[in-house]
Design a protein around this motif. Structure first.
Motif, PDB file in Angstrom:
ATOM      1  N   ARG A   1       3.797 -12.070   7.907  1.00 29.95           N
ATOM      2  CA  ARG A   1       2.914 -12.016   9.069  1.00 29.95           C
ATOM      3  C   ARG A   1       3.309 -13.068  10.107  1.00 29.95           C
ATOM      4  O   ARG A   1       3.222 -12.825  11.307  1.00 29.95           O
ATOM      5  CB  ARG A   1       1.469 -12.235   8.613  1.00 29.95           C
TER       6      ARG A   1
ATOM      7  N   THR B   1       1.478   6.120   4.245  1.00 28.63           N
ATOM      8  CA  THR B   1       0.719   7.212   4.837  1.00 28.63           C
ATOM      9  C   THR B   1       1.696   8.208   5.471  1.00 28.63           C
ATOM     10  O   THR B   1       2.882   7.916   5.634  1.00 28.63           O
ATOM     11  CB  THR B   1      -0.247   6.674   5.908  1.00 28.63           C
TER      12      THR B   1
ATOM     13  N   ALA C   1      -1.447  -4.408  15.560  1.00 31.00           N
ATOM     14  CA  ALA C   1      -1.204  -3.500  14.440  1.00 31.00           C
ATOM     15  C   ALA C   1      -0.187  -4.094  13.472  1.00 31.00           C
ATOM     16  O   ALA C   1      -0.329  -3.960  12.240  1.00 31.00           O
ATOM     17  CB  ALA C   1      -0.710  -2.151  14.958  1.00 31.00           C
TER      18      ALA C   1
ATOM     19  N   SER D   1      -1.983  -6.708  11.382  1.00 31.39           N
ATOM     20  CA  SER D   1      -3.046  -6.236  10.478  1.00 31.39           C
ATOM     21  C   SER D   1      -2.586  -5.178   9.476  1.00 31.39           C
ATOM     22  O   SER D   1      -3.324  -4.876   8.535  1.00 31.39           O
ATOM     23  CB  SER D   1      -4.206  -5.669  11.310  1.00 31.39           C
ATOM     24  N   THR D   2      -1.398  -4.604   9.662  1.00 26.47           N
ATOM     25  CA  THR D   2      -0.928  -3.527   8.783  1.00 26.47           C
ATOM     26  C   THR D   2       0.378  -3.948   8.115  1.00 26.47           C
ATOM     27  O   THR D   2       1.455  -3.881   8.721  1.00 26.47           O
ATOM     28  CB  THR D   2      -0.701  -2.231   9.584  1.00 26.47           C
ATOM     29  N   PRO D   3       0.325  -4.404   6.861  1.00 31.18           N
ATOM     30  CA  PRO D   3       1.544  -4.874   6.174  1.00 31.18           C
ATOM     31  C   PRO D   3       2.650  -3.817   6.105  1.00 31.18           C
ATOM     32  O   PRO D   3       3.829  -4.140   6.286  1.00 31.18           O
ATOM     33  CB  PRO D   3       1.042  -5.247   4.774  1.00 31.18           C
ATOM     34  N   ASN D   4       2.279  -2.565   5.844  1.00 24.64           N
ATOM     35  CA  ASN D   4       3.297  -1.511   5.756  1.00 24.64           C
ATOM     36  C   ASN D   4       4.082  -1.383   7.062  1.00 24.64           C
ATOM     37  O   ASN D   4       5.314  -1.351   7.065  1.00 24.64           O
ATOM     38  CB  ASN D   4       2.642  -0.174   5.424  1.00 24.64           C
ATOM     39  N   LEU D   5       3.369  -1.300   8.178  1.00 24.92           N
ATOM     40  CA  LEU D   5       4.017  -1.153   9.476  1.00 24.92           C
ATOM     41  C   LEU D   5       4.890  -2.361   9.779  1.00 24.92           C
ATOM     42  O   LEU D   5       6.020  -2.215  10.278  1.00 24.92           O
ATOM     43  CB  LEU D   5       2.955  -0.982  10.567  1.00 24.92           C
ATOM     44  N   ARG D   6       4.391  -3.541   9.453  1.00 25.21           N
ATOM     45  CA  ARG D   6       5.136  -4.773   9.719  1.00 25.21           C
ATOM     46  C   ARG D   6       6.463  -4.782   8.958  1.00 25.21           C
ATOM     47  O   ARG D   6       7.521  -5.099   9.515  1.00 25.21           O
ATOM     48  CB  ARG D   6       4.272  -5.975   9.328  1.00 25.21           C
TER      49      ARG D   6
ATOM     50  N   GLU E   1       3.351   6.869   8.599  1.00 28.97           N
ATOM     51  CA  GLU E   1       4.350   5.855   8.242  1.00 28.97           C
ATOM     52  C   GLU E   1       5.611   6.503   7.701  1.00 28.97           C
ATOM     53  O   GLU E   1       6.731   6.058   7.988  1.00 28.97           O
ATOM     54  CB  GLU E   1       3.768   4.866   7.237  1.00 28.97           C
TER      55      GLU E   1
ATOM     56  N   TYR F   1       0.648   3.488  20.799  1.00 25.18           N
ATOM     57  CA  TYR F   1       0.015   2.246  21.224  1.00 25.18           C
ATOM     58  C   TYR F   1       0.284   2.076  22.717  1.00 25.18           C
ATOM     59  O   TYR F   1       1.429   2.034  23.137  1.00 25.18           O
ATOM     60  CB  TYR F   1       0.567   1.054  20.440  1.00 25.18           C
TER      61      TYR F   1
ATOM     62  N   ASP G   1       0.845  -1.199   0.000  1.00 27.04           N
ATOM     63  CA  ASP G   1       0.000   0.000   0.000  1.00 27.04           C
ATOM     64  C   ASP G   1       0.881   1.250   0.000  1.00 27.04           C
ATOM     65  O   ASP G   1       2.027   1.206   0.484  1.00 27.04           O
ATOM     66  CB  ASP G   1      -0.911   0.020   1.237  1.00 27.04           C
TER      67      ASP G   1
END
Length: 365
Positions: free
Chosen positions: A106, A31, A90, A93-98, A34, A81, A28
């Motif tokens: 994952r 943001t 998070a 559920s959030t590929p970018n953050l991971r 990010e 958090y 994605d």
């Protein structure tokens, strides 16, 4: 290289090379939060300071995981958090953050217990202090600091106050000591003869009850700790020390002053009336600084502060703003761990992230 030039070069590299690469690699678009996280992680470089596990590589998870977890804790401080569980959810559920934190899949995101064990390792190694000292040395070590503002802030904990050991009272002798009589030095006098590390080692760090008067004049109490900060004019924290909540601010001033003097070159020490003690004035002057300290009346009338000193004293709001940002934006109100080492580690993740974020704001990035 000047501070602005250093940050400009680093952020130019991030924006011209790293962001385009991430836009192509991530599922994605990035943001704004990010992008901010990427800048801060590149500035901090926390993975370079993560202690190497003593375990053999064929036992347990790979060492690289500890670096990704450290980056994730920086993300936790920045993205607010409150719990490790929220951070882990998070990451799942959030590929970018991971991927930004260093987990490519994952399935690589570890369990909460692994996060807790890694956090305990960082706390024992003093990772937060090591990273913070490195940042201060790299970006402020060659700069001339105008004012160092000093103050503390309450850090409520989640543990019961430690039981205090009642020592037998020793009657204090009045008057001048007799010939040949040696009386024990007061803590402030002893700190003047000690190194910063020796002075800090003797300060209490266990959880206890703190009391202070708020801005409205009412007394407030809390169970936990105090975080003492030295801050420059730009709101960048130079040194941080954790103590018991009940310890008076003046008892930390001299070792904290010495600690900051080794890291940076500064001209003025700005402190409120809690630090008005002869030993603190003398130590500031001994370090080549000019002390500007609000006088404590102690039931006596005192002369108002000279106008030129009052103008400088107003710069002390930088430490109050820094304390406010730390508590409101970087985890100062959400301590979920117990014990002084872990509480210090939690606080230092916030302080390090605050340092990087404030540095980017000051330099316009």
């Amino acid at each position: 290289m000047k501070l602005n030039a250093k940050i400009s070069w680093l952020m130019g590299t991030v924006q011209q090379s790293l962001f385009p690469y991430l836009d192509e690699s991530l599922p994605d678009p990035l943001t704004e939060p990010e992008k901010r996280l990427v800048k801060i992680l590149e500035l901090i470089q926390i993975e370079q300071h993560v202690p190497v596990s003593r375990r053999r590589q064929w036992l347990g998870r790979p060492i690289k995981e500890r670096e990704a977890i450290a980056r994730a804790f920086v993300a936790k401080a920045l993205l607010r958090y409150q719990h490790t569980r929220s951070l882990r959810n998070a990451l799942l559920s959030t590929p970018n953050l991971r991927i930004i934190c260093g987990f490519s899949k994952r399935q690589e995101v570890p369990s909460e217990s692994t996060f807790s064990r890694a956090f305990a390792e960082y706390a024992r190694a003093g990772l937060g202090t090591v990273v913070h000292d490195s940042l201060v040395k790299e970006h402020l070590g060659t700069e001339l600091i105008g004012h160092i503002s000093r103050d503390s802030t309450a850090l409520p904990g989640r543990e019961k106050p430690a039981k205090k050991i009642k020592l037998p009272k020793v009657a204090k002798k009045r008057g001048r000591p007799a010939k040949g009589e040696v009386r024990p030095l007061k803590r402030l006098d002893l700190q003047r003869l000690q190194t910063a590390q020796e002075g800090l080692a003797e300060l209490p760090k266990s959880c206890d009850k703190g009391v202070k008067k708020n801005a409205q004049g009412y007394m407030e109490t809390w169970h936990g700790y105090k975080l003492h900060l030295d801050v420059n004019d730009c709101g960048l924290p130079i040194s941080a020390v954790l103590t018991s909540a009940s310890l008076h601010d003046s008892q930390v001033a001299i070792p904290l002053m010495k600690l900051s003097a080794v890291k940076v070159t500064s001209c003025y020490d700005l402190m409120d009336a809690a630090y008005d003690a002869t030993q603190i004035w003398e130590q500031s002057k001994a370090l080549g600084h000019v002390p500007v300290i609000d006088r404590n009346p102690r039931s006596k009338k005192i002369a108002p502060m000279p106008q030129h000193e009052a103008a400088r004293y107003n710069e002390r709001t930088s430490v109050e703003r820094c304390n406010g940002r730390f508590k409101d934006e970087f985890g100062g109100r959400s301590v979920q761990v117990r014990g002084p080492d872990k509480v210090m580690m939690h606080a230092m993740f916030g302080v390090v992230t605050l340092f990087a974020d404030q540095l980017l704001k000051v330099t316009g990035f």
